[in-house]
Enzyme design. Structure first.
Site, PDB file in Angstrom:
ATOM      1  CD  GLU A 231      -3.255   0.457   2.288  1.00 54.71           C
ATOM      2  OE1 GLU A 231      -3.866  -0.478   1.889  1.00 54.71           O
ATOM      3  OE2 GLU A 231      -3.476   1.258   3.243  1.00 54.71           O
TER       4      GLU A 231
ATOM      5  CD  GLU B 283      -3.198   1.016  -4.184  1.00 59.19           C
ATOM      6  OE1 GLU B 283      -2.939   0.380  -2.904  1.00 59.19           O
ATOM      7  OE2 GLU B 283      -4.087   1.272  -4.675  1.00 59.19           O
TER       8      GLU B 283
ATOM      9  CB  CYS C 176      -9.239  -4.146  14.568  1.00 58.78           C
ATOM     10  SG  CYS C 176      -9.090  -3.663  12.922  1.00 58.78           S
TER      11      CYS C 176
ATOM     12  CE  LYS D 255     -10.364  -8.086   8.514  1.00 56.25           C
ATOM     13  NZ  LYS D 255      -9.800  -7.494   7.260  1.00 56.25           N
TER      14      LYS D 255
ATOM     15  CB  CYS E 222      -7.152  -2.753   6.617  1.00 60.60           C
ATOM     16  SG  CYS E 222      -5.475  -2.286   6.069  1.00 60.60           S
TER      17      CYS E 222
ATOM     18  CD  GLU F  74     -14.922  -9.505  -5.223  1.00 57.56           C
ATOM     19  OE1 GLU F  74     -15.964  -9.949  -5.715  1.00 57.56           O
ATOM     20  OE2 GLU F  74     -14.888  -9.312  -4.098  1.00 57.56           O
TER      21      GLU F  74
ATOM     22  CD  GLU G 102     -11.558  -8.833   3.837  1.00 58.09           C
ATOM     23  OE1 GLU G 102     -11.266  -9.248   5.001  1.00 58.09           O
ATOM     24  OE2 GLU G 102     -10.930  -8.034   3.167  1.00 58.09           O
TER      25      GLU G 102
ATOM     26  CB  SER H 239      -5.604   0.603  -1.068  1.00 59.89           C
ATOM     27  OG  SER H 239      -4.609  -0.570  -1.153  1.00 59.89           O
TER      28      SER H 239
END
Lengths: 156, 597
Positions: free
Chosen positions: B284, B287, B527, B370, B311, B378, B373, B331
């Site tokens: 990142e 990036e 988190c 998560k 994230c 993907e 996710e 990102s």
């Protein structure tokens, strides 16, 4: 834009985009379309930058903001105690037989939906019937059918 | 201006408090605990459950202490006969519309209503059972969050959470009176509405009406299967909160004990999501610098700035629903969890000679989003589902108990290698501002060759619990290849909790900001306050967990992601360089626009 979206856009132009505008906008939609469709609630939420659940929650709180499809005319018979004692059951029965629907249903020609209502404030002149925004006090079964027939003629 | 002070008596004990204090707060100062259900320290006052009623001398009715401010001369009794009878009836009435299948409930032992019932020890029910069969329908459409309407006591904590803290309002109150209930838009399944899966509603639900979709049995089955090689990864924020569910004080780090417990439970390898957090910084950070170069040197006006972190899967889904026009600012980096899974089933499987199809990757997360996710289509770049199961911190605590492990007596153990080494920069991913701080520590050093100009590498402006934080760092003495950044003021912003993110995104959309890099975490506090963390939560609890995170960082010998030796090794052996071909294939992803309505 669909006709519903145009309607809501115009209502929001008139009432503004604040949270306070939600009620008059919803009432405006019901006045034209008789109920709040999924599409209408989404369009209102989008216009007022609210969540759809929030709009649905508000609509569901109010009996007169229907979220189920309704006919072109909504017939409401008062079901509370004064009107009950003055014979509301006979009125309902007569309308049910005439329109061939049960309370909560819409006639096959989509012209009428029959509902009951809580106290309409006409206890002194019961039983009372409401069609759309018009009040009909001291109705009899025969008179109720007559009135409904007049509405049927006016409705295309 | 000095505040006006009010004198009152609670249970005959005099006390002086500031004007505006509620009776509940004043009683707490005197160590009188008044039970509550709808009240929550993170939320506005609702006053709808009435469990906290008290008797105020001279008043006709009992007062809800959470919603009644103190007044001069007030004489309050929190435990009079009238109060006790009313409170018992209120709790019994709540129980009469609550599906009391406590022994089968996922929240068994973690239910505030159950706790109250146990305090009052009711015998027979005096009210009729109002739980209707139609209420007993569970919504398990979401891979993250399950809803059981038969357990709902309509306290509306979830509704307030989703609105006030997250600005999502996926849940609303519908109908009125005894027909009132909590639901989504037109009662649609949770998976089909704007829910971001953040799980903050679970953290605040006093009963078992909202709970995580749990995968405990699936994970045990994988562990028991001799043909499966089960690898576990642990997120940064779990190590500072797991102890809370296992009898250890809030804010105590249990990293070593957690590793030891996971090994004893039978996981084949115990590895660290912190490793891929360091890797995320490499990808990142690169990036960011690439986007800056394109914008500043190549004058490419298609480059999307500010770059936004990716994230937090709750935040990512929020962005997909709410700000699709800013989706390319996210990102392209996968979250550390998913980078881990993709690397585990490719590079790591090869290295340890295990067939990827026999590998099961389990991830321990402070997060419910998560779970969603890892099920995104993907997330299968290894050729398999990159991460098989996600367990919350709470689920792990349950499994440790089931395994009969006496957690507090465990010796500290270390993570396995490789994919187990991490730096202080990775650990701080677990709290708001941490990803930003880690990225700045690395990016600044790549550009200038010098350490970031803050005492002990601690970038204070991005720390703390302020909803939106900003910082600017002037870049000086750049290396020749980065001289286009000489004198540039790098502007960054950090937000946590989606209501704060909304504020920041609206500012970005207005075009009045000049940020280069933005960190957003979906949950309040980042988190450490995640939807999968031990319950309860409060600002105080989150602060103690955050302090523990920073202590863990200070205790690490390596505190910059680019100095992680295992990260260097993985690049050397496999990935070649950040944003290289392999990285693109395994570590990066794309996003999809979702309907807001």
């Amino acid at each position: 834009m669909t006709t519903t979206e145009v309607l809501i856009h115009d209502l929001v132009e008139k009432h503004g985009k604040s949270r306070n505008a939600l009620m008059p906008v919803l009432q405006g939609v019901v006045a034209c379309e008789k109920f709040l469709s999924e599409e209408a609630m989404i369009a209102v939420a989008r216009e007022l930058d609210l969540s759809a659940a929030d709009v649905y929650g508000t609509a569901s709180f109010y009996t007169f903001l229907d979220t189920k499809p309704r006919g072109k005319n909504i017939v409401r018979v008062c079901k509370t105690i004064s009107c009950h004692m003055q014979g509301k059951d006979a009125i309902i029965k007569a309308i049910e037989n005439h329109l061939m629907v049960k309370v909560g249903e819409t006639s096959p020609d989509k012209k009428f939906t029959l509902l009951t209502a809580n106290c309409l404030g006409w206890c002194h002149k019961g039983p009372v019937m409401l069609i759309n925004d018009e009040v009909f006090p001291s109705v009899t079964p025969e008179k109720a059918i007559e009135i409904i027939e007049e509405f049927a003629k006016k409705t295309i | 201006m000095s505040k006006y002070m009010v004198n009152l008596k609670i249970n005959n004990t005099p006390i002086q408090v500031e004007e505006g204090t509620t009776i509940l707060e004043a009683a707490k100062l005197l160590n009188f605990r008044i039970p509550t259900l709808c009240n929550h320290p993170d939320l506005s006052v609702a006053g709808n459950c009435r469990v906290c009623v008290v008797e105020v001398k001279g008043a006709k009715l009992l007062a809800a202490s959470c919603a009644t401010p103190v007044s001069e001369g007030m004489d309050v009794n929190t435990n009079s006969e009238k109060v006790r009878i009313a409170r018992k009836h209120i709790i019994e009435l709540l129980l009469s519309e609550h599906n009391v299948d406590c022994t089968k409930c996922f929240k068994n032992g973690h239910c505030e209503l159950q706790e109250l019932a146990s305090e009052y020890r009711f015998g027979d029910h005096i009210f009729i059972d109002l739980v209707k069969d139609r209420d007993k329908v569970r919504d398990i459409s979401s891979p993250s969050i399950s809803r059981d309407a038969s357990k709902c006591i309509r306290c509306q904590r979830c509704v307030r959470t989703c609105d006030e803290l997250q600005s999502v309002s996926a849940l609303a109150v519908v109908n009125k009176g005894d027909h009132q209930y909590i639901t989504t838009f037109l009662n649609k399944p949770l998976n089909d509405v704007v829910c971001t899966n953040c799980g903050q509603c679970i953290n605040r639900c006093p009963t078992g009406a909202l709970y995580e979709r749990n995968y405990i049995e699936d994970v045990w089955q994988a562990i028991y299967d001799p043909n499966k090689f089960v690898v576990v990864e642990t997120a940064p924020a779990t190590r500072v909160a797991l102890g809370e569910d296992l009898g250890i004080e809030t804010g105590v780090r249990v990293t070593g004990k957690m590793v030891s417990a996971l090994r004893k439970m039978g996981f084949n390898k115990v590895l660290d999501t912190d490793f891929t957090a360091d890797l995320t910084i490499m990808e990142e950070g690169t990036e960011l610098l690439t986007r800056l170069k394109k914008a500043l040197v190549d004058k490419d006006d298609t480059v999307k700035l500010p770059l936004m972190t990716s994230c937090s899967p709750g935040w990512v889904k929020y962005q997909e629903h709410m700000y699709p026009e800013l989706i390319d600012n996210l990102s392209s980096c996968k979250s550390p969890q998913q980078m881990f899974g993709a690397l585990a089933k490719t590079y790591y499987a090869d290295k340890i000679n295990i067939k990827a199809e026999n590998m099961v990757v389990v991830s321990i997360m402070p997060c419910t989003a998560k779970k969603f996710e890892c099920n995104r289509p993907e997330m299968r770049d290894s050729g398999f589902k990159d991460v098989d199961y996600v367990l919350t911190t709470r689920e792990l605590a349950m499994m440790i108990k089931q395994a009969g492990i006496e957690f507090d007596k465990l010796e500290d153990e270390s993570y396995d290698s490789i994919l187990g080494e991490s730096t202080g920069a990775a650990v701080i991913f677990g709290t708001t501002g941490g990803v930003m701080e880690a990225a700045l520590r690395t990016a600044y050093e790549i550009i200038t060759g010098n350490e970031v100009p803050f005492t002990n590498l601690n970038i204070q402006p991005v720390r703390g619990m302020e909803g939106v934080k900003e910082a600017s760092i002037k870049i000086k003495n750049t290396k020749p290849e980065w001289n286009f950044l000489e004198g540039v003021e790098l502007n960054v912003a950090v937000a946590h909790g989606l209501a704060n993110a909304k504020q920041l995104m609206d500012a970005v959309k207005s075009g009045k900001t000049n940020y280069h890099f933005i960190e957003v975490m979906g949950c309040p506090g980042g988190c450490i306050g995640g939807g999968g963390q031990p319950i309860p939560t409060s600002a105080e609890i989150r602060k103690r967990r955050a302090d523990a995170i920073y202590a863990e960082d200070m205790g690490k010998t390596i505190r910059k992601s680019h100095e992680n030796p295992e990260v260097a090794e993985v690049y050397k052996e496999y990935l070649t360089h950040p944003l290289g071909h392999k990285s693109h294939e395994l570590l990066h992803t794309h996003y999809k626009v979702r309907k807001r309505y």
